[in-house]
Motif scaffolding. Structure first.
Motif, PDB file in Angstrom:
ATOM      1  N   GLY A  94     103.353 -72.474 -38.652  1.00 10.78           N
ATOM      2  CA  GLY A  94     103.203 -71.556 -39.796  1.00 10.78           C
ATOM      3  C   GLY A  94     103.937 -70.273 -39.188  1.00 10.78           C
ATOM      4  N   ASP A  95     104.719 -70.141 -38.388  1.00 11.18           N
ATOM      5  CA  ASP A  95     105.535 -69.022 -37.927  1.00 11.18           C
ATOM      6  C   ASP A  95     106.899 -69.219 -37.506  1.00 11.18           C
ATOM      7  OD1 ASP A  95     103.734 -66.572 -38.237  1.00 11.18           O
ATOM      8  OD2 ASP A  95     102.351 -67.503 -36.715  1.00 11.18           O
ATOM      9  N   PRO A  96     107.566 -68.378 -37.370  1.00 11.39           N
ATOM     10  CA  PRO A  96     109.107 -68.697 -36.774  1.00 11.39           C
ATOM     11  C   PRO A  96     108.950 -68.676 -35.424  1.00 11.39           C
ATOM     12  CG  PRO A  96     109.342 -66.573 -38.098  1.00 11.39           C
ATOM     13  CD  PRO A  96     107.826 -67.101 -38.135  1.00 11.39           C
ATOM     14  N   VAL A  97     109.703 -69.681 -34.684  1.00 13.50           N
ATOM     15  CA  VAL A  97     109.903 -69.716 -33.329  1.00 13.50           C
ATOM     16  C   VAL A  97     110.487 -68.839 -32.569  1.00 13.50           C
ATOM     17  CG1 VAL A  97     110.360 -71.283 -31.495  1.00 13.50           C
ATOM     18  CG2 VAL A  97     109.337 -72.349 -33.315  1.00 13.50           C
ATOM     19  N   ALA A  98     110.051 -67.859 -31.625  1.00 13.54           N
ATOM     20  CA  ALA A  98     110.852 -66.683 -31.297  1.00 13.54           C
ATOM     21  C   ALA A  98     111.837 -67.173 -30.164  1.00 13.54           C
ATOM     22  CB  ALA A  98     109.840 -65.738 -30.669  1.00 13.54           C
ATOM     23  N   ASN A  99     112.987 -66.620 -29.983  1.00 12.14           N
ATOM     24  CA  ASN A  99     113.916 -66.856 -28.959  1.00 12.14           C
ATOM     25  C   ASN A  99     113.463 -65.627 -27.676  1.00 12.14           C
ATOM     26  OD1 ASN A  99     116.053 -66.890 -27.228  1.00 12.14           O
ATOM     27  ND2 ASN A  99     117.395 -67.218 -28.582  1.00 12.14           N
ATOM     28  N   ARG A 100     112.414 -65.856 -27.086  1.00 12.44           N
ATOM     29  CA  ARG A 100     112.137 -64.718 -26.209  1.00 12.44           C
ATOM     30  C   ARG A 100     112.967 -64.331 -25.133  1.00 12.44           C
ATOM     31  NH1 ARG A 100     107.490 -67.116 -22.743  1.00 12.44           N
ATOM     32  NH2 ARG A 100     107.961 -69.330 -22.954  1.00 12.44           N
ATOM     33  N   TYR A 101     113.762 -65.333 -24.593  1.00 13.20           N
ATOM     34  CA  TYR A 101     114.710 -65.128 -23.698  1.00 13.20           C
ATOM     35  C   TYR A 101     115.953 -64.487 -24.030  1.00 13.20           C
ATOM     36  CZ  TYR A 101     111.244 -67.421 -20.771  1.00 13.20           C
ATOM     37  OH  TYR A 101     110.133 -67.749 -20.055  1.00 13.20           O
ATOM     38  N   LYS A 102     116.149 -64.322 -25.341  1.00 14.95           N
ATOM     39  CA  LYS A 102     117.427 -63.702 -26.139  1.00 14.95           C
ATOM     40  C   LYS A 102     118.585 -64.625 -25.580  1.00 14.95           C
ATOM     41  CE  LYS A 102     115.422 -60.025 -27.765  1.00 14.95           C
ATOM     42  NZ  LYS A 102     114.053 -60.604 -28.272  1.00 14.95           N
ATOM     43  N   LEU A 103     118.448 -66.230 -25.610  1.00 21.76           N
ATOM     44  CA  LEU A 103     119.467 -67.002 -25.171  1.00 21.76           C
ATOM     45  C   LEU A 103     120.415 -67.256 -26.355  1.00 21.76           C
ATOM     46  CD1 LEU A 103     117.133 -69.714 -23.890  1.00 21.76           C
ATOM     47  CD2 LEU A 103     118.692 -68.344 -22.474  1.00 21.76           C
ATOM     48  N   PRO A 104     121.619 -67.545 -26.294  1.00 21.86           N
ATOM     49  CA  PRO A 104     122.183 -68.002 -27.215  1.00 21.86           C
ATOM     50  C   PRO A 104     121.755 -68.833 -28.115  1.00 21.86           C
ATOM     51  CG  PRO A 104     123.755 -68.043 -25.379  1.00 21.86           C
ATOM     52  CD  PRO A 104     122.140 -68.128 -24.869  1.00 21.86           C
ATOM     53  N   HIS A 105     121.757 -68.892 -29.331  1.00 23.47           N
ATOM     54  CA  HIS A 105     121.029 -69.757 -30.388  1.00 23.47           C
ATOM     55  C   HIS A 105     121.244 -71.458 -30.003  1.00 23.47           C
ATOM     56  CE1 HIS A 105     119.026 -70.886 -34.091  1.00 23.47           C
ATOM     57  NE2 HIS A 105     119.948 -71.930 -34.356  1.00 23.47           N
ATOM     58  N   TYR A 106     122.283 -71.750 -29.671  1.00 15.47           N
ATOM     59  CA  TYR A 106     122.569 -73.175 -29.414  1.00 15.47           C
ATOM     60  C   TYR A 106     121.829 -73.415 -27.797  1.00 15.47           C
ATOM     61  CZ  TYR A 106     126.494 -70.734 -26.938  1.00 15.47           C
ATOM     62  OH  TYR A 106     127.219 -69.808 -26.325  1.00 15.47           O
ATOM     63  N   THR A 107     121.741 -72.779 -26.952  1.00  8.49           N
ATOM     64  CA  THR A 107     121.059 -73.146 -25.795  1.00  8.49           C
ATOM     65  C   THR A 107     119.599 -72.942 -26.107  1.00  8.49           C
ATOM     66  OG1 THR A 107     122.611 -72.048 -24.393  1.00  8.49           O
ATOM     67  CG2 THR A 107     120.274 -72.213 -23.239  1.00  8.49           C
ATOM     68  N   PHE A 108     119.089 -71.947 -26.706  1.00  6.89           N
ATOM     69  CA  PHE A 108     117.742 -71.950 -27.188  1.00  6.89           C
ATOM     70  C   PHE A 108     117.318 -73.208 -27.951  1.00  6.89           C
ATOM     71  CE2 PHE A 108     114.749 -70.712 -30.751  1.00  6.89           C
ATOM     72  CZ  PHE A 108     113.557 -70.466 -30.190  1.00  6.89           C
ATOM     73  N   LEU A 109     118.007 -73.605 -28.734  1.00  9.85           N
ATOM     74  CA  LEU A 109     117.813 -74.856 -29.540  1.00  9.85           C
ATOM     75  C   LEU A 109     117.511 -76.036 -28.685  1.00  9.85           C
ATOM     76  CD1 LEU A 109     117.214 -75.669 -32.692  1.00  9.85           C
ATOM     77  CD2 LEU A 109     117.745 -73.219 -32.030  1.00  9.85           C
ATOM     78  N   CYS A 110     118.653 -76.133 -27.776  1.00 11.06           N
ATOM     79  CA  CYS A 110     118.525 -77.514 -26.804  1.00 11.06           C
ATOM     80  C   CYS A 110     117.321 -77.431 -26.012  1.00 11.06           C
ATOM     81  CB  CYS A 110     119.619 -77.488 -25.831  1.00 11.06           C
ATOM     82  SG  CYS A 110     121.416 -77.755 -26.853  1.00 11.06           S
ATOM     83  N   TRP A 111     117.247 -76.207 -25.550  1.00 11.10           N
ATOM     84  CA  TRP A 111     115.852 -76.323 -24.756  1.00 11.10           C
ATOM     85  C   TRP A 111     114.582 -76.345 -25.739  1.00 11.10           C
ATOM     86  CZ3 TRP A 111     116.407 -71.406 -20.937  1.00 11.10           C
ATOM     87  CH2 TRP A 111     117.706 -71.958 -20.269  1.00 11.10           C
ATOM     88  N   LEU A 112     114.348 -75.775 -26.638  1.00 18.77           N
ATOM     89  CA  LEU A 112     113.215 -75.944 -27.461  1.00 18.77           C
ATOM     90  C   LEU A 112     113.034 -77.240 -27.784  1.00 18.77           C
ATOM     91  CD1 LEU A 112     111.025 -74.240 -29.373  1.00 18.77           C
ATOM     92  CD2 LEU A 112     112.846 -74.391 -31.417  1.00 18.77           C
ATOM     93  N   CYS A 113     113.947 -77.758 -28.444  1.00 23.35           N
ATOM     94  CA  CYS A 113     113.734 -79.217 -29.024  1.00 23.35           C
ATOM     95  C   CYS A 113     113.479 -80.159 -28.021  1.00 23.35           C
ATOM     96  CB  CYS A 113     115.292 -79.476 -29.762  1.00 23.35           C
ATOM     97  SG  CYS A 113     115.299 -78.498 -31.406  1.00 23.35           S
TER      98      CYS A 113
END
Length: 120
Positions: free
Chosen positions: A87-106
């Protein structure tokens, strides 16, 4: 063993096959049966996350970028599924490049979902 990997909500995505290959390639360093190895690996990932460097495929930004480009639609859809369930956006709290953030998150969410469905 593959049955355990199929016990998650993301099997509909093609990237799940690649995530399964990554998981299986990391199990040899663990003791016990395949299921025990899987539990240990998933537990370690939950403690350290991809940021720990334990997933060689996702250490370098260039590797993450290539993976993201290849699997962009699946990764963005998994993120959208997560945001919908939270119910909320997932925060990129480490300020990673979007592509790295998405790989790690997923990848982390994929693995956590397996752990939750198989071992809890």
């Amino acid at each position: 063993m593959m049955k355990a990997l199929d016990k998650n909500q993301y099997t509909e995505y093609d990237v799940s096959h690649i995530f399964n290959e990554i998981i299986l390639s990391h199990l040899e360093g663990y003791n016990g049966t395949k299921k025990e190895q899987l539990k240990s690996f998933l537990g370690d990932l939950q403690k350290g996350g991809c940021i720990s460097g334990m997933i060689g495929e996702f250490i370098y930004h260039n590797d993450c970028k290539a993976f993201y480009i290849k699997h962009l639609e699946d990764l963005e859809n998994i993120k959208n599924d997560l945001e919908e369930s939270f119910g909320d956006p997932v925060a990129n709290r480490y300020k990673l490049p979007h592509y790295t953030f998405l790989c790690w998150l997923c990848f982390e969410e994929y693995c956590y979902d397996i752990y939750r469905n198989v071992f809890e």
